[in-house]
Design a protein around this motif. Structure first.
Motif, mmCIF file in Angstrom:
data_model
loop_
_atom_site.group_PDB
_atom_site.id
_atom_site.type_symbol
_atom_site.label_atom_id
_atom_site.label_comp_id
_atom_site.label_asym_id
_atom_site.label_seq_id
_atom_site.Cartn_x
_atom_site.Cartn_y
_atom_site.Cartn_z
ATOM 1 N N TRP A 303 2.759 0.645 -4.132
ATOM 2 C CA TRP A 303 1.722 0.719 -3.098
ATOM 3 C C TRP A 303 2.280 0.959 -1.702
ATOM 4 O O TRP A 303 1.557 1.366 -0.809
ATOM 5 C CB TRP A 303 0.865 -0.540 -3.097
ATOM 6 C CG TRP A 303 1.598 -1.832 -3.041
ATOM 7 C CD1 TRP A 303 2.177 -2.411 -1.962
ATOM 8 C CD2 TRP A 303 1.835 -2.715 -4.141
ATOM 9 N NE1 TRP A 303 2.763 -3.603 -2.296
ATOM 10 C CE2 TRP A 303 2.554 -3.828 -3.632
ATOM 11 C CE3 TRP A 303 1.501 -2.704 -5.490
ATOM 12 C CZ2 TRP A 303 2.955 -4.893 -4.435
ATOM 13 C CZ3 TRP A 303 1.895 -3.763 -6.284
ATOM 14 C CH2 TRP A 303 2.612 -4.835 -5.776
ATOM 15 N N GLY A 304 3.559 0.727 -1.480
ATOM 16 C CA GLY A 304 4.158 1.057 -0.198
ATOM 17 C C GLY A 304 3.686 0.170 0.930
ATOM 18 O O GLY A 304 3.563 -1.044 0.783
ATOM 19 N N TYR A 319 7.521 7.140 -3.496
ATOM 20 C CA TYR A 319 7.955 7.708 -4.778
ATOM 21 C C TYR A 319 6.765 8.020 -5.707
ATOM 22 O O TYR A 319 6.837 7.803 -6.916
ATOM 23 C CB TYR A 319 8.913 6.751 -5.494
ATOM 24 C CG TYR A 319 10.275 6.617 -4.866
ATOM 25 C CD1 TYR A 319 11.022 7.732 -4.506
ATOM 26 C CD2 TYR A 319 10.820 5.351 -4.633
ATOM 27 C CE1 TYR A 319 12.287 7.605 -3.938
ATOM 28 C CE2 TYR A 319 12.091 5.214 -4.069
ATOM 29 C CZ TYR A 319 12.810 6.340 -3.712
ATOM 30 O OH TYR A 319 14.057 6.215 -3.147
ATOM 31 N N VAL A 320 5.699 8.527 -5.146
ATOM 32 C CA VAL A 320 4.501 8.804 -5.950
ATOM 33 C C VAL A 320 4.785 9.870 -7.009
ATOM 34 O O VAL A 320 4.570 9.666 -8.209
ATOM 35 C CB VAL A 320 3.336 9.250 -5.050
ATOM 36 C CG1 VAL A 320 2.129 9.640 -5.907
ATOM 37 C CG2 VAL A 320 2.959 8.147 -4.071
ATOM 38 N N ASP A 340 -1.929 3.138 -11.827
ATOM 39 C CA ASP A 340 -1.989 3.535 -10.428
ATOM 40 C C ASP A 340 -2.517 2.384 -9.580
ATOM 41 O O ASP A 340 -3.653 1.939 -9.761
ATOM 42 C CB ASP A 340 -2.892 4.758 -10.278
ATOM 43 C CG ASP A 340 -2.775 5.408 -8.905
ATOM 44 O OD1 ASP A 340 -2.055 4.856 -8.045
ATOM 45 O OD2 ASP A 340 -3.394 6.466 -8.702
ATOM 46 N N THR A 341 -1.708 1.901 -8.646
ATOM 47 C CA THR A 341 -2.109 0.780 -7.798
ATOM 48 C C THR A 341 -2.801 1.232 -6.510
ATOM 49 O O THR A 341 -3.248 0.388 -5.721
ATOM 50 C CB THR A 341 -0.888 -0.069 -7.401
ATOM 51 O OG1 THR A 341 0.018 0.730 -6.628
ATOM 52 C CG2 THR A 341 -0.170 -0.600 -8.634
ATOM 53 N N ALA A 365 -2.877 -8.483 -10.028
ATOM 54 C CA ALA A 365 -2.874 -9.068 -11.371
ATOM 55 C C ALA A 365 -4.209 -8.853 -12.071
ATOM 56 O O ALA A 365 -4.242 -8.516 -13.264
ATOM 57 C CB ALA A 365 -2.558 -10.559 -11.288
ATOM 58 N N SER A 366 -5.311 -9.038 -11.356
ATOM 59 C CA SER A 366 -6.632 -8.909 -11.969
ATOM 60 C C SER A 366 -6.902 -7.484 -12.426
ATOM 61 O O SER A 366 -7.423 -7.258 -13.531
ATOM 62 C CB SER A 366 -7.718 -9.351 -10.976
ATOM 63 O OG SER A 366 -7.558 -10.717 -10.645
ATOM 64 N N HIS A 367 -6.552 -6.504 -11.595
ATOM 65 C CA HIS A 367 -6.741 -5.107 -11.988
ATOM 66 C C HIS A 367 -5.866 -4.759 -13.193
ATOM 67 O O HIS A 367 -6.311 -4.052 -14.107
ATOM 68 C CB HIS A 367 -6.415 -4.179 -10.810
ATOM 69 C CG HIS A 367 -7.515 -4.071 -9.808
ATOM 70 N ND1 HIS A 367 -8.473 -3.080 -9.860
ATOM 71 C CD2 HIS A 367 -7.830 -4.831 -8.729
ATOM 72 C CE1 HIS A 367 -9.324 -3.220 -8.859
ATOM 73 N NE2 HIS A 367 -8.953 -4.283 -8.156
#
Length: 429
Positions: A303-304, A319-320, A340-341, A365-367
């Protein structure tokens, strides 16, 4: 009665032993509930050494029963109404340990080289249980030995059928979160599933590429992951250039592996070139697949950071394309997945130290839990055991608005209505 001595090496919780926990700038009262008292072991106790078959070790441990990486621990059943644990020669001064009975609240205690009693007659954790009933005890740290009442016993705790391995850095190990490893997205995800065994092989500052990052990390994860110890300075002092290898065949194979690495590689201090990062990531996945050929592997995007742009904040992941290229490299094989975050976190989910807040960790964590359920068909198994510690906020005051606006209530500064009440009582509208 002999207790095996064991060395204690740095865990994510160590820094908390003398720290203050803040909630939005306010000091948390009683931040470490559950301090255990020292106790002398006599004939009224039955002792078990650290190598007792009844003790299940969670996470990575070396041959001297030294614990490493993030949230390692022990789990076992016990009978009776008292329980004590001893800590070995090299236990860090006043290190903070987390423990619980069954699925009750996590409690915390500072310990040093000695023996501490964590359960005593009359403990609330023993309510509604008989002397001979088996209670489960879990402690996330290392030990030197266990003692129960002389006429009680330890029992091997049952294990879940599936195993999760999380490979990461400070983000997965919970650095700067309230309870660090116990508040991390890695712990929240694995423990939140509720029906899996898990190991979090993560350490702050480590790079994916095999190089020294941030001074304290000796090697990168492409090397260190196959070692018992982490990449920190204390491990380097203990083992030098020859750390113990981790025996994958001697332990359960992982069914699911989550990889979140590269944030340190992409940091200004390190700036690992794109091709080097990509090649190391492919090497990492190949090695995971070699030792666990039946495991599903999930690559998490990074996520950067968030930067201010005009009147809003914009996410700048790192680093996508490289992580996507790694996924594409293995896509046809069917065992590698991409998570994908992007968009899960907002700028205020990142703390001033550049790491997720407790809420940020919970969101990730939930996602990831939902993704695992939908994409991989895993069912959630938690039926009550606590996961995230001490983050319950609610209002249980009758006539909440009426009492505030009548000026009749006097709320704690931690209460969600405190600020509104202060405005009202001071004539501010």
């Amino acid at each position: 009665m002999r207790f095996a001595t064991s060395r204690f090496l740095v865990l994510a919780w160590v820094r908390l032993a003398t720290a203050t926990i803040l909630e939005n700038g306010q000091e948390r009262p009683d931040p470490y509930p559950g301090q255990a008292g020292e106790v002398s072991i006599d004939e009224t106790w039955r002792g078990y050494d650290a190598d007792a078959a009844e003790i299940s070790y969670k996470g990575r441990w070396d041959s001297d029963y030294t614990s490493w990486w993030s949230v390692p621990g022990v789990k076992f059943g016990f009978t009776g109404d008292k329980l004590a644990l001893s800590f070995g020669e090299k236990t860090s001064e006043n290190v903070l340990v987390a423990y619980r009975v069954g699925g009750l609240d996590w409690e915390f205690s500072n310990v040093t080289k000695s023996t501490y009693q964590f359960v005593k007659p009359g403990s609330s954790a023993l309510d509604d249980t008989g002397y001979a009933d088996v209670k489960t005890f879990e402690l996330r740290v290392q030990i030197g030995g266990v003692s129960v009442a002389s006429d009680a016993r330890l029992v091997k705790a049952a294990e879940f059928d599936k195993t999760v391995e999380i490979i990461g850095d400070s983000l997965a190990s919970g650095q700067y979160a309230t309870y660090e490893g116990l508040a991390s997205w890695g712990f929240n995800f694995a423990a939140g599933l509720g029906n899996v065994e898990y190991t979090i092989t993560a350490f702050p500052g480590v790079c994916l590429v095999d190089k020294q990052c941030y001074g304290g990390t000796a090697r990168g994860m492409t090397y260190q992951w196959s070692r018992t110890s982490d990449a920190g300075p204390r491990a380097n002092a203990a083992y030098g250039d020859n750390p113990e290898s981790w025996s994958f065949t001697a332990h359960r194979a992982a069914d699911l592996v989550i990889i979140n690495l590269g944030t340190n590689d992409g940091a200004d201090k390190n700036k690992i070139p794109s091709d080097s990062y990509y090649q190391s990531y492919v090497e990492m996945v190949d090695e995971v697949h070699r030792v666990w050929p039946n495991a599903q592997v999930v690559l998490m995007s990074l996520w950067g950071v968030f930067v201010k742009s005009g009147s809003t904040w914009v996410q700048q992941p790192v680093y996508v394309s490289e992580v996507q290229r790694v996924y594409q490299h293995f896509e046809k094989d069917g065992y590698v997945h991409y998570f994908d975050t992007k968009g899960i976190l907002q700028h205020n989910d990142i703390s001033p130290r550049g790491h997720p807040t407790d809420i940020g960790h919970l969101k990730v964590a939930s996602h990831l839990m939902q993704w695992t359920k939908i994409r991989l068909g895993w069912e959630f198994g938690a039926t009550g055991p606590e996961v995230q510690h001490d983050t319950a906020y609610w209002n249980n005051q009758d006539s909440y608005k009426r009492s505030i606006f009548s000026g009749s209530s006097h709320l704690s500064p931690r209460h969600p209505g405190y600020l509104l009440q202060s405005f009202w009582e001071n004539g501010i509208s």
